[in-house]
Structure formats: structure tokens, C-alpha cells
Enzyme design. Structure first.
Site, mmCIF file in Angstrom:
data_model
loop_
_atom_site.group_PDB
_atom_site.id
_atom_site.type_symbol
_atom_site.label_atom_id
_atom_site.label_comp_id
_atom_site.label_asym_id
_atom_site.label_seq_id
_atom_site.Cartn_x
_atom_site.Cartn_y
_atom_site.Cartn_z
ATOM 1 N N SER A 8 -13.585 -6.565 2.956
ATOM 2 C CA SER A 8 -12.369 -7.356 2.761
ATOM 3 C C SER A 8 -12.655 -8.860 2.857
ATOM 4 C CB SER A 8 -11.347 -6.972 3.832
ATOM 5 O OG SER A 8 -11.907 -7.186 5.118
ATOM 6 N N TYR A 39 -7.456 -7.538 5.612
ATOM 7 C CA TYR A 39 -6.786 -6.319 5.142
ATOM 8 C C TYR A 39 -6.121 -5.581 6.325
ATOM 9 C CZ TYR A 39 -9.303 -6.171 0.560
ATOM 10 O OH TYR A 39 -9.784 -6.413 -0.706
ATOM 11 N N GLY A 40 -6.561 -5.946 7.536
ATOM 12 C CA GLY A 40 -6.224 -5.174 8.743
ATOM 13 C C GLY A 40 -4.759 -4.847 8.960
ATOM 14 N N ASN A 71 -14.056 -1.291 7.622
ATOM 15 C CA ASN A 71 -13.498 -0.097 8.274
ATOM 16 C C ASN A 71 -12.076 0.171 7.813
ATOM 17 O OD1 ASN A 71 -15.171 0.870 10.955
ATOM 18 N ND2 ASN A 71 -15.659 -1.189 10.284
ATOM 19 N N THR A 72 -11.304 -0.901 7.630
ATOM 20 C CA THR A 72 -9.908 -0.723 7.224
ATOM 21 C C THR A 72 -9.854 -0.068 5.843
ATOM 22 O OG1 THR A 72 -9.405 -2.729 8.479
ATOM 23 C CG2 THR A 72 -7.714 -1.947 6.968
ATOM 24 N N GLU A 154 -14.593 -15.174 13.979
ATOM 25 C CA GLU A 154 -14.620 -16.137 12.864
ATOM 26 C C GLU A 154 -14.593 -17.572 13.385
ATOM 27 O OE1 GLU A 154 -11.950 -15.141 9.675
ATOM 28 O OE2 GLU A 154 -13.115 -13.318 9.285
ATOM 29 N N THR A 187 -15.963 -4.514 11.055
ATOM 30 C CA THR A 187 -17.154 -5.251 10.623
ATOM 31 C C THR A 187 -17.594 -6.348 11.603
ATOM 32 O OG1 THR A 187 -15.572 -6.540 9.327
ATOM 33 C CG2 THR A 187 -16.986 -5.001 8.112
ATOM 34 N N HIS A 188 -16.603 -7.054 12.178
ATOM 35 C CA HIS A 188 -16.917 -8.244 12.967
ATOM 36 C C HIS A 188 -17.420 -7.962 14.389
ATOM 37 C CE1 HIS A 188 -14.483 -9.878 9.790
ATOM 38 N NE2 HIS A 188 -14.475 -11.098 10.283
HETATM 39 N N1 DGL Z 1 -13.359 -5.954 7.478
HETATM 40 C C1 DGL Z 1 -12.255 -5.536 8.293
HETATM 41 C C2 DGL Z 1 -12.598 -4.224 9.002
HETATM 42 O O1 DGL Z 1 -13.757 -3.865 9.176
HETATM 43 C C3 DGL Z 1 -11.854 -6.605 9.292
HETATM 44 C C4 DGL Z 1 -11.178 -7.801 8.656
HETATM 45 C C5 DGL Z 1 -9.885 -7.459 7.949
HETATM 46 O O2 DGL Z 1 -8.883 -7.106 8.632
HETATM 47 O O3 DGL Z 1 -9.860 -7.555 6.734
HETATM 48 O O4 DGL Z 1 -11.712 -3.508 9.403
#
Ligand code: DGL
Length: 268
Positions: A8, A39-40, A71-72, A154, A187-188
Site C-alpha cells: 500500500s 489502506y489500514g 498485510n491489510t 514513518e 509491513t512497518h
Molecule cells: N502496509 C500496511 C500493512 O502491512 C500498513 C500501511 C497501511 O495501512 O497501508 O498492513
């Protein structure tokens, strides 16, 4: 043909770094939809639409296999893409997510109770609970949405006092439940690995999602020589994003490396 990595935003670079470390020979295209991140908190309908656009784009760029590092998106869009969209559009190609490999590892190491942290969307989908219960219904799963952690990472505030305070609040219920394994379902979060492990203490093993996903991809390619044989092996990485700014370039350097160069693309 290349391996596509979709996220995302830019957090997927943290996962890509571990994948490239383990499998440096392949050619990768990273796609970060940072113009539309996060995207969360979004609905399933929108996450599916965005993910499907990204996957389609990566296939058109010559990807044979795509890993959804987000993951989302893995929780809310992957199944529909694999079961409905892919067979109609690219029946020969593959899209994999990050939840299954991490769950397989968690089930191996867990004794009784697994904790899962992630975005609100990932936690509400209960995707981790469902996957864990498929493999071992006797394991108990305790979840907690920890949405502030994405902003903390971030902002580069992982060592800040505020990070400790927020983690203490977020992890309180998981510690009280005496989890023995913790999944970082976003991811973070690997950036906060030390801080999180420091707080959960020795009792809980914190799983490093990047390394697990890299090991599982390596294993997948060993088992699927029909895919592996098609992959280019020039050790090249291309980084596509939907927005470029100084802030994003800094995140890219911090999370992947100083050599990173973004190219802007449009997914709409
Ligand atoms: N990449 C998203 C995840 O792993 C985290 C950032 C988002 O909410 O887009 O869930």
C-alpha cells in the site's frame, strides 16, 4: 520475467530488503501505492479495487509471481484475487500473500497463545485467526489493532519515549494474556522489532516477518521449478511508486538503501 512486490505504500520495502538479501539473483519490481496509503482503515471494496489495479499493473510489467507484502491487502483482497480474478485474467501466474507463511512459522514455534498486532483492517478481518485455526485449532489467538505504530515508524520515532509509551499501552493486554509468540502483522513493525521484543520480554518470541517471507519464497521457488525457470536473474530492482516527494525518498533510503531510485506511475 520478474518477481513483483506490492504494498500500500513504502513499508513493503522493509520486507523486500529481506527478500533481496536471501534471493539476490532475481529481478524485482516493487510497487508502492503511496499516493493512496494508508489502506489500514479502508473498506474491503476499496482495498480489493486498489490491490487488483496494482496486481494487474505488475503483471503487465512482466511479473510472473507477485508477493503482496501488505498485510491489510493480504487480509482483505488476496483470497478474492486468487480465487476469482486470477483464474479469469492470468491463470498461469501466481499471487502470494504474507499471512500464510508467517502463520506456518507461528504454528511451529507457539506453545499455547499467539498474539497478533496489525492495522485496524487486518485485525477486523480476523485473517490471522482463521489461518492459525486451520493449522492448529488448539492454539489461542489474542489480537490487538495498533494503528499508531505506522505513523511512529514513518516519523522515525522508534527510539522516542513516545514509542515506548504507546507500545506499553498497546501490548498490555497481550502481555497480561501471557502470549508466548507474537506476530508483527504489518509491513512497518519489523522496524520496531527490538523495542517490541524488549517490552514483551523473554517469554514471547517475536517473529520477524521479513525473514519468514523471504525463506518461504525461497522454498516456494525450489518447489515450483516451472516458475523459477522463467525468472530473470540479473539482480535488478525497479521501484515504482504512485507519488514521489522528499519525504518518500528519505523513507526509501532509510528502509531499503541509499541507491534507491523511484519512478512514478499511475494506477487509476
Ligand atoms: N502496509 C500496511 C500493512 O502491512 C500498513 C500501511 C497501511 O495501512 O497501508 O498492513
Amino acid at each position: 520475467m520478474k518477481i513483483g512486490i506490492f504494498d500500500s505504500g513504502l513499508g513493503g520495502l522493509i520486507i523486500l530488503r529481506d527478500i533481496v538479501k536471501k534471493l539476490p539473483q532475481y529481478d524485482y519490481i516493487y510497487l508502492g501505492d503511496n499516493a493512496r496509503t494508508p489502506y489500514g482503515n479502508r473498506s474491503q471494496e476499496v482495498i480489493y479495487k486498489f490491490t487488483q489495479q496494482a496486481v494487474d499493473f505488475l503483471f503487465k510489467q512482466g511479473c510472473e509471481l507477485i508477493i503482496i507484502a501488505c498485510n491489510t491487502a493480504s487480509a482483505k483482497a488476496l483470497r478474492k484475487i486468487q480465487q476469482e480474478w486470477l483464474p479469469k485474467n492470468y491463470p498461469e501466474r501466481r499471487v502470494l500473500g504474507v499471512i500464510r507463511p508467517v502463520v506456518e512459522e507461528a504454528v511451529k514455534v507457539a506453545k499455547k497463545k499467539i498474539g497478533v498486532i496489525g492495522t485496524k483492517g487486518t485485525i477486523a478481518s480476523e485473517a490471522y485467526i482463521k489461518e492459525i485455526q486451520k493449522l492448529n485449532p488448539r492454539l489461542e489467538v489474542i489480537q490487538k489493532a495498533t494503528p499508531l505504530l505506522v505513523s511512529l515508524v514513518e516519523e522515525g520515532w522508534q527510539k522516542h519515549d513516545v514509542a515506548k509509551k504507546i507500545l506499553r499501552i498497546y501490548l498490555k493486554s497481550l502481555k497480561a494474556a501471557k502470549i508466548d509468540t507474537l506476530i508483527l502483522g504489518c509491513t512497518h513493525y519489523p522496524i520496531l522489532y527490538k523495542e517490541i521484543q524488549g517490552m514483551t520480554g523473554k517469554r514471547a518470541k517475536v517473529l520477524n516477518s521479513g525473514e519468514i517471507v523471504a525463506d518461504s519464497l525461497s522454498d516456494y521457488l525450489k518447489r515450483h521449478s516451472e516458475i523459477e525457470n522463467k525468472l530473470d536473474k540479473n539482480s535488478k530492482c525497479q521501484f515504482l511508486v504512485t507519488d514521489i516527494s522528499e519525504h518518500y525518498e528519505k523513507l526509501g533510503r532509510d528502509w531499503f538503501g541509499p541507491e534507491i531510485k523511484f519512478e512514478k506511475i499511475n494506477l487509476d
